[in-house]
Scaffold this active site. Structure first.
Site, short mmCIF file in Angstrom:
data_model
loop_
_atom_site.label_atom_id
_atom_site.label_comp_id
_atom_site.label_asym_id
_atom_site.label_seq_id
_atom_site.Cartn_x
_atom_site.Cartn_y
_atom_site.Cartn_z
CB CYS A 86 -0.98 -0.04 1.17
SG CYS A 86 -2.39 1.09 0.98
CG HIS A 194 -3.24 -3.71 3.37
ND1 HIS A 194 -2.24 -3.08 4.08
CD2 HIS A 194 -3.91 -2.73 2.72
CE1 HIS A 194 -2.31 -1.77 3.88
NE2 HIS A 194 -3.31 -1.53 3.05
CD GLU A 196 -0.55 -5.70 5.78
OE1 GLU A 196 -0.73 -4.47 5.84
OE2 GLU A 196 -0.39 -6.32 4.71
#
Length: 222
Positions: A86, A194, A196
């Site tokens: 990002c 993302h 994560e």
């Protein structure tokens, strides 16, 4: 295996990235933006999402000139591994580590949702945990995620297999539905979604776990 996760004023995904790496068995050091060097023995550098320096000027532009970004560039120039997610992707393009730029979303609105991606290549440490053509669901959260580059650069990325992920339902107008790209040596990756945030069952989706487990496997066996 050792990783450095960079921290800028306004970073808000640094701890998420660190948790995903640590859970994958990586020794993580958090590195503040005013540092001028990375810790010794670092295998990979993670540049997290968020709003570095409040996204003033252009997203990632101020972070690209910070002291630690000089160390990041030197690390990459030596053939080191690095990935930006990002805002981290924006930092990598503003640092000219990766080509292209991230512009305002085509709809001029901030978008936060899980979006489907296609894995375009497994020939990288970041994608080897997936199957080529596999469809995965990864969250996005950005206002400036519209990837763009000149036609020659886009053709080169396509021709050399350097598109890592592609949107199946393009949310932001990115050229050729590109969600993530690789450097020429495939050791640097930038992506807007993302992984994560799709790492464990509590997230409602674990498709991002293979991003980190594949990276660890690749670097341990390198």
């Amino acid at each position: 295996m050792k990783a450095a996760v960079l921290q800028f004023p306004g970073s808000n995904c640094d701890r998420d990235m660190a948790v995903a790496l640590r859970t994958s068995g990586v020794d993580v050091t958090m590195v503040w933006h005013k540092e001028t060097a990375l810790p010794d023995g670092i295998d990979v550098v993670g540049v997290p999402g968020g709003f570095s320096y409040g996204d003033y000027l252009r997203c990632g532009a101020i972070a690209a000139t910070s002291p630690i970004s000089g160390a990041l560039k030197a690390h990459v120039a030596r053939g080191g591994y690095a990935f930006g997610i990002c805002n981290g992707f924006q930092v990598l393009t503003e640092s000219h580590i990766l080509p292209g730029a991230l512009l305002r979303n085509a709809g001029l609105k901030y978008i936060c949702r899980t979006t489907p991606l296609a894995v375009e290549t497994t020939d990288s440490p970041y994608t080897r945990g997936y199957s080529q053509g596999q469809h995965i669901a990864i969250p996005i959260a950005h206002h400036d995620g519209n990837y763009t580059a000149d036609v020659d650069t886009l053709d080169r990325l396509e021709g050399e297999g350097l598109v890592a992920f592609r949107y199946l339902d393009n949310p932001n107008g990115s050229a050729r539905n590109i969600a993530g790209i690789l450097s020429e040596n495939r050791r640097v990756l930038g992506m807007m979604p993302h992984p994560e945030r799709a790492f464990e069952a509590a997230h409602g989706n674990e498709d991002g776990r293979h991003f980190f487990s594949g990276l660890v496997d690749a670097l341990v066996s390198a």
